[in-house]
Write a protein that holds these residues in place. Structure first.
Motif, PDB file in Angstrom:
ATOM      1  N   TYR A 186       6.464  13.148  13.843  1.00  0.00           N
ATOM      2  CA  TYR A 186       6.905  14.269  14.686  1.00  0.00           C
ATOM      3  C   TYR A 186       7.107  15.494  13.813  1.00  0.00           C
ATOM      4  O   TYR A 186       7.211  15.396  12.582  1.00  0.00           O
ATOM      5  CB  TYR A 186       8.221  13.926  15.426  1.00  0.00           C
ATOM      6  CG  TYR A 186       9.434  14.145  14.564  1.00  0.00           C
ATOM      7  CD1 TYR A 186       9.784  13.230  13.582  1.00  0.00           C
ATOM      8  CD2 TYR A 186      10.197  15.306  14.696  1.00  0.00           C
ATOM      9  CE1 TYR A 186      10.876  13.445  12.769  1.00  0.00           C
ATOM     10  CE2 TYR A 186      11.296  15.529  13.872  1.00  0.00           C
ATOM     11  CZ  TYR A 186      11.638  14.602  12.912  1.00  0.00           C
ATOM     12  OH  TYR A 186      12.707  14.828  12.090  1.00  0.00           O
ATOM     13  N   GLY A 204       2.229  11.424   3.274  1.00  0.00           N
ATOM     14  CA  GLY A 204       0.893  10.886   3.512  1.00  0.00           C
ATOM     15  C   GLY A 204       0.717  10.504   4.977  1.00  0.00           C
ATOM     16  O   GLY A 204       1.648  10.042   5.641  1.00  0.00           O
ATOM     17  N   SER A 256       0.420   5.602   0.586  1.00  0.00           N
ATOM     18  CA  SER A 256      -0.461   6.739   0.883  1.00  0.00           C
ATOM     19  C   SER A 256       0.122   7.976   0.222  1.00  0.00           C
ATOM     20  O   SER A 256      -0.347   8.421  -0.816  1.00  0.00           O
ATOM     21  CB  SER A 256      -0.643   6.912   2.392  1.00  0.00           C
ATOM     22  OG  SER A 256      -1.445   5.864   2.892  1.00  0.00           O
ATOM     23  N   GLY A 312       3.520   8.157  -0.566  1.00  0.00           N
ATOM     24  CA  GLY A 312       4.658   7.758  -1.406  1.00  0.00           C
ATOM     25  C   GLY A 312       5.995   8.346  -0.979  1.00  0.00           C
ATOM     26  O   GLY A 312       6.931   8.391  -1.770  1.00  0.00           O
ATOM     27  N   VAL A 356       0.841  -1.193   0.000  1.00  0.00           N
ATOM     28  CA  VAL A 356       0.000   0.000   0.000  1.00  0.00           C
ATOM     29  C   VAL A 356       0.878   1.245   0.000  1.00  0.00           C
ATOM     30  O   VAL A 356       1.969   1.236   0.561  1.00  0.00           O
ATOM     31  CB  VAL A 356      -0.944  -0.007   1.229  1.00  0.00           C
ATOM     32  CG1 VAL A 356      -0.178  -0.134   2.516  1.00  0.00           C
ATOM     33  CG2 VAL A 356      -1.845   1.214   1.263  1.00  0.00           C
ATOM     34  N   TYR A 394      14.919   5.921  13.782  1.00  0.00           N
ATOM     35  CA  TYR A 394      13.487   6.218  13.617  1.00  0.00           C
ATOM     36  C   TYR A 394      12.943   5.403  12.444  1.00  0.00           C
ATOM     37  O   TYR A 394      13.434   5.530  11.328  1.00  0.00           O
ATOM     38  CB  TYR A 394      13.364   7.720  13.356  1.00  0.00           C
ATOM     39  CG  TYR A 394      11.975   8.260  13.099  1.00  0.00           C
ATOM     40  CD1 TYR A 394      10.865   7.762  13.777  1.00  0.00           C
ATOM     41  CD2 TYR A 394      11.772   9.309  12.210  1.00  0.00           C
ATOM     42  CE1 TYR A 394       9.601   8.289  13.553  1.00  0.00           C
ATOM     43  CE2 TYR A 394      10.525   9.855  11.983  1.00  0.00           C
ATOM     44  CZ  TYR A 394       9.435   9.332  12.657  1.00  0.00           C
ATOM     45  OH  TYR A 394       8.191   9.858  12.440  1.00  0.00           O
ATOM     46  N   VAL A 452      -4.050   0.422   7.082  1.00  0.00           N
ATOM     47  CA  VAL A 452      -4.811   1.359   7.911  1.00  0.00           C
ATOM     48  C   VAL A 452      -5.644   2.231   6.971  1.00  0.00           C
ATOM     49  O   VAL A 452      -5.103   2.846   6.036  1.00  0.00           O
ATOM     50  CB  VAL A 452      -3.882   2.243   8.758  1.00  0.00           C
ATOM     51  CG1 VAL A 452      -4.717   3.218   9.605  1.00  0.00           C
ATOM     52  CG2 VAL A 452      -2.996   1.393   9.653  1.00  0.00           C
TER      53      VAL A 452
HETATM   54  C1  LIG Z   1      10.852  15.095   2.363  1.00  0.00           C
HETATM   55  C2  LIG Z   1      10.440  14.287   3.569  1.00  0.00           C
HETATM   56  C3  LIG Z   1      10.225  14.948   4.775  1.00  0.00           C
HETATM   57  C4  LIG Z   1       9.828  14.237   5.914  1.00  0.00           C
HETATM   58  N1  LIG Z   1       9.629  14.905   7.077  1.00  0.00           N
HETATM   59  C5  LIG Z   1       9.214  14.219   8.180  1.00  0.00           C
HETATM   60  C6  LIG Z   1       8.951  14.889   9.402  1.00  0.00           C
HETATM   61  O1  LIG Z   1       9.100  16.104   9.514  1.00  0.00           O
HETATM   62  N2  LIG Z   1       8.520  14.155  10.453  1.00  0.00           N
HETATM   63  C7  LIG Z   1       8.347  12.802  10.375  1.00  0.00           C
HETATM   64  O2  LIG Z   1       7.926  12.192  11.366  1.00  0.00           O
HETATM   65  N3  LIG Z   1       8.615  12.138   9.240  1.00  0.00           N
HETATM   66  C8  LIG Z   1       9.033  12.817   8.147  1.00  0.00           C
HETATM   67  N4  LIG Z   1       9.299  12.142   6.993  1.00  0.00           N
HETATM   68  C9  LIG Z   1       9.170  10.687   6.985  1.00  0.00           C
HETATM   69  C10 LIG Z   1       7.745  10.281   6.672  1.00  0.00           C
HETATM   70  O3  LIG Z   1       6.946  10.416   7.838  1.00  0.00           O
HETATM   71  C11 LIG Z   1       7.752   8.819   6.202  1.00  0.00           C
HETATM   72  O4  LIG Z   1       8.508   8.729   5.019  1.00  0.00           O
HETATM   73  C12 LIG Z   1       6.357   8.264   6.001  1.00  0.00           C
HETATM   74  O5  LIG Z   1       6.401   6.848   6.001  1.00  0.00           O
HETATM   75  C13 LIG Z   1       5.760   8.745   4.702  1.00  0.00           C
HETATM   76  O6  LIG Z   1       4.418   8.377   4.631  1.00  0.00           O
HETATM   77  P1  LIG Z   1       3.748   8.226   3.194  1.00  0.00           P
HETATM   78  O7  LIG Z   1       2.366   7.759   3.399  1.00  0.00           O
HETATM   79  O8  LIG Z   1       3.991   9.470   2.411  1.00  0.00           O
HETATM   80  O9  LIG Z   1       4.665   7.118   2.591  1.00  0.00           O
HETATM   81  P2  LIG Z   1       4.436   5.782   1.735  1.00  0.00           P
HETATM   82  O10 LIG Z   1       5.690   5.681   0.938  1.00  0.00           O
HETATM   83  O11 LIG Z   1       3.145   5.807   1.005  1.00  0.00           O
HETATM   84  O12 LIG Z   1       4.425   4.692   2.840  1.00  0.00           O
HETATM   85  C14 LIG Z   1       5.506   4.467   3.715  1.00  0.00           C
HETATM   86  C15 LIG Z   1       5.374   3.082   4.335  1.00  0.00           C
HETATM   87  O13 LIG Z   1       4.153   3.023   5.074  1.00  0.00           O
HETATM   88  C16 LIG Z   1       3.283   2.059   4.484  1.00  0.00           C
HETATM   89  N5  LIG Z   1       1.948   2.621   4.455  1.00  0.00           N
HETATM   90  C17 LIG Z   1       1.538   3.742   3.799  1.00  0.00           C
HETATM   91  N6  LIG Z   1       0.241   3.933   4.000  1.00  0.00           N
HETATM   92  C18 LIG Z   1      -0.183   2.943   4.808  1.00  0.00           C
HETATM   93  C19 LIG Z   1      -1.438   2.600   5.355  1.00  0.00           C
HETATM   94  N7  LIG Z   1      -2.499   3.349   5.114  1.00  0.00           N
HETATM   95  N8  LIG Z   1      -1.535   1.495   6.125  1.00  0.00           N
HETATM   96  C20 LIG Z   1      -0.457   0.725   6.374  1.00  0.00           C
HETATM   97  N9  LIG Z   1       0.770   1.005   5.874  1.00  0.00           N
HETATM   98  C21 LIG Z   1       0.896   2.100   5.102  1.00  0.00           C
HETATM   99  C22 LIG Z   1       3.818   1.793   3.089  1.00  0.00           C
HETATM  100  O14 LIG Z   1       3.461   0.516   2.617  1.00  0.00           O
HETATM  101  C23 LIG Z   1       5.298   1.950   3.317  1.00  0.00           C
HETATM  102  O15 LIG Z   1       5.815   0.790   3.914  1.00  0.00           O
HETATM  103  C24 LIG Z   1       9.676  12.827   5.840  1.00  0.00           C
HETATM  104  C25 LIG Z   1       9.900  12.170   4.636  1.00  0.00           C
HETATM  105  C26 LIG Z   1      10.275  12.886   3.509  1.00  0.00           C
HETATM  106  C27 LIG Z   1      10.518  12.162   2.234  1.00  0.00           C
END
Ligand SMILES: Cc1cc2nc3c(=O)[nH]c(=O)nc-3n(C[C@H](O)[C@H](O)[C@H](O)COP(=O)(O)OP(=O)(O)OC[C@H]3O[C@@H](n4cnc5c(N)ncnc54)[C@H](O)[C@@H]3O)c2cc1C
Length: 496
Positions: A133, A123, A56, A58, A54, A441, A192
């Motif tokens: 955080y 996401g 959200s 990316g 999955v 983390y 989730v």
């Molecule tokens: C530019 C940048 C800035 C960031 N800044 C911060 C920050 O300030 N604070 C902080 O805490 N983190 C930060 N992060 C880290 C960020 O919180 C993680 O990368 C987070 O996992 C991204 O979520 P996503 O849904 O965009 O990612 P995705 O790539 O969509 O998902 C990440 C992981 O979670 C899983 N996942 C996604 N959605 C779900 C779901 N609905 N249910 C179960 N699993 C799921 C995916 O399969 C994958 O394993 C940052 C990342 C980047 C790239």
């Protein structure tokens, strides 16, 4: 429900995330709009024996959803509703929404916020499950500290797909799933679909009182120092002063936990070192606190900043978008991270200077980011949620930033890997928990921690991320994902 197939113009952007080093090639991307559609997609994947993942927002650092072995990718982006749930007395957030869409809704509708990150394209699905955080965490804790409940699509031993709502109520039969989802990382237990947010101890049916009040105006101080003439003594003193200030001012009840800051020490080729510090302008003594921190950071360095900008700006309209973290330029990255309980040792500081001043390497998007942590994050016991690190004062990220060509992968990944290995040389190349460090983390995932070439500490990757919470996470895994349907390079493993 929409299936996006290879060849569709939307496909390429969906199978590749923020980090362009990784590209998936699923048979199709299933865009879902409801929990029932998520359950149907998971059922289809399980019945046909296809590997599913999955996404959200990316924004994963690693290939967890963009792995070529994944055959069906579920895209939650269309699930982006936010509403007040009077029954649960909590704010319901669908898991596909981005932080950039969520913050204005929380603020404009109820005047509240969550202490999440400032990258607007991240996401909620990956962010909250990892802990979450941001610049209000010293004041308000982690996002998961405000998580009341989750709705998760899970698969049992027989392959039956179910939808479970798990809450933080201790007598909830699914309490353990709530606990694991509160910081155990995305992609380990199920999909989730919805989060319900309500701060602990709040007993109100007024949604504007359920979550932390958002600042109205923020006082910010942005400082730049130049690498021109920068000496090892000056830079290492600057970093030590910064971490020392955070060591002294991050106790749970310290007034300075209202202040948050980021010290970004770029590689010499970028030419700059940057500090951004912010505080709610309504806090008494806000300006003085910023000045005191800046004076403490510069103390004895002999450095004169190239510029110091002090401003009071509207929080939502100005500060938040201005600090929306660099998603552009999109490109290829390698990121690593570690928690600091106190400042680096002198030996570590010398190593940091050696790599950041390295004349053989040039990447103006490479460097370290030292983010203020602690405060209310540390008010919560390590085992209360799956987010285990609860006594650190700095979150450190080491990054070789956005390069565009695969031809440059080797030089950039080699630099950041060697940098990290040498900073943690005394503990097998990784931030083993001790006087200075406390692991890493899970939302800054780094598969090298599971690779014996880069982790020679003897401490397994899961201890670095989850500490003593890992066996409990494994028990949740066995109960809610016994077939290991949801897995990736750093997912919770089934117990033996
Ligand atoms: C530019 C940048 C800035 C960031 N800044 C911060 C920050 O300030 N604070 C902080 O805490 N983190 C930060 N992060 C880290 C960020 O919180 C993680 O990368 C987070 O996992 C991204 O979520 P996503 O849904 O965009 O990612 P995705 O790539 O969509 O998902 C990440 C992981 O979670 C899983 N996942 C996604 N959605 C779900 C779901 N609905 N249910 C179960 N699993 C799921 C995916 O399969 C994958 O394993 C940052 C990342 C980047 C790239």
């Amino acid at each position: 429900m929409t299936d996006i197939l290879p060849g569709d113009p939307r496909y390429a952007a969906l199978v590749e995330g923020y980090n362009h080093r990784f590209t998936g090639r699923p048979d199709h991307v299933r865009q879902v709009r409801t929990t029932a559609e998520v359950a149907a997609a998971v059922r289809e994947a399980v019945d046909s024996g296809r590997r599913v993942a999955v996404r959200s927002g990316g924004h994963c650092f690693e290939d967890f959803f963009a792995n070529p072995e994944i055959q069906m990718l579920i895209d939650l982006a269309p699930m982006s509703a936010v509403s007040y749930d009077a029954h649960r007395r909590a704010i319901m957030v669908e898991a596909g929404i981005t932080l950039g869409a969520l913050y204005p809704i929380l603020y404009d509708t109820w005047g509240v916020t969550i202490p999440g990150g400032t990258c607007f394209e991240v996401g909620v699905g990956g962010h909250i499950t990892g802990g979450g955080y941001g610049h209000l965490s010293r004041r308000d804790g982690l996002v998961v500290d405000h998580l009341y409940a989750v709705e998760v699509v899970v698969v049992d031993e027989s392959g039956t797909v179910d939808v479970v709502v798990a809450t933080r109520e201790p007598d909830d039969p699914h309490h353990e799933l709530w606990w694991a989802t509160a910081g155990g990382g995305g992609g380990s237990f199920g999909v989730v679909t919805r989060f319900w947010l309500r701060s602990p101890g709040v007993d109100s049916d007024d949604p504007s009182r359920l979550l932390p009040t958002a600042p109205r105006r923020i006082r910010r101080c942005d400082v730049l120092w130049s690498w021109d003439g920068m000496t090892e003594d000056a830079l290492t003193r600057l970093i030590a002063n910064y971490c020392g200030w955070l060591e002294r001012h991050s106790a749970v009840d310290a007034p300075e936990t209202q202040l948050w800051s980021n010290l970004i020490v770029m590689h010499r080729s970028a030419g700059i070192v940057a500090l951004t510090a912010v505080i709610d302008d309504a806090v008494e003594g806000a300006a003085r606190m910023l000045d005191d921190q800046l004076a403490a950071i510069g103390d004895g360095t002999g450095l004169t900043p190239r510029s110091v900008d002090r401003n009071v700006v509207d929080w939502m309209a100005s500060w938040m978008p201005s600090y929306s973290w660099p998603s552009d330029p999109k490109g290829r990255y390698k990121n690593k991270a570690g928690y600091l309980r106190r400042g680096y040792t002198d030996k570590q500081l010398a190593t940091i200077f050696r790599y950041l001043a390295d004349p053989e390497y040039a990447n103006p998007a490479a460097g370290i980011v030292l983010t203020a942590f602690g405060g209310q994050v540390n008010a919560v016991p390590s085992g209360a949620t799956a987010a285990a690190q609860r006594d650190s004062v700095v979150k450190a990220s080491y990054s070789a930033g956005a390069w565009q060509s695969p031809d440059d992968d080797a030089v950039n990944t080699a630099w950041v890997r060697a940098f990290y290995r040498d900073v943690y040389a005394e503990s097998g190349g990784v931030p083993v928990s001790g006087d200075v460090s406390d692991g890493s983390y899970i939302s800054y995932p780094d598969v090298d921690l599971a690779d014996p070439e880069w982790n020679t500490s003897g401490v397994p990757w899961h201890t670095l991320y989850f500490k003593d919470n890992y066996p409990r996470l494994q028990r949740v895994k066995r109960r809610y994902d016994p077939r290991d349907i949801f897995r990736h390079g750093l997912s919770v493993r089934l117990p033996d």
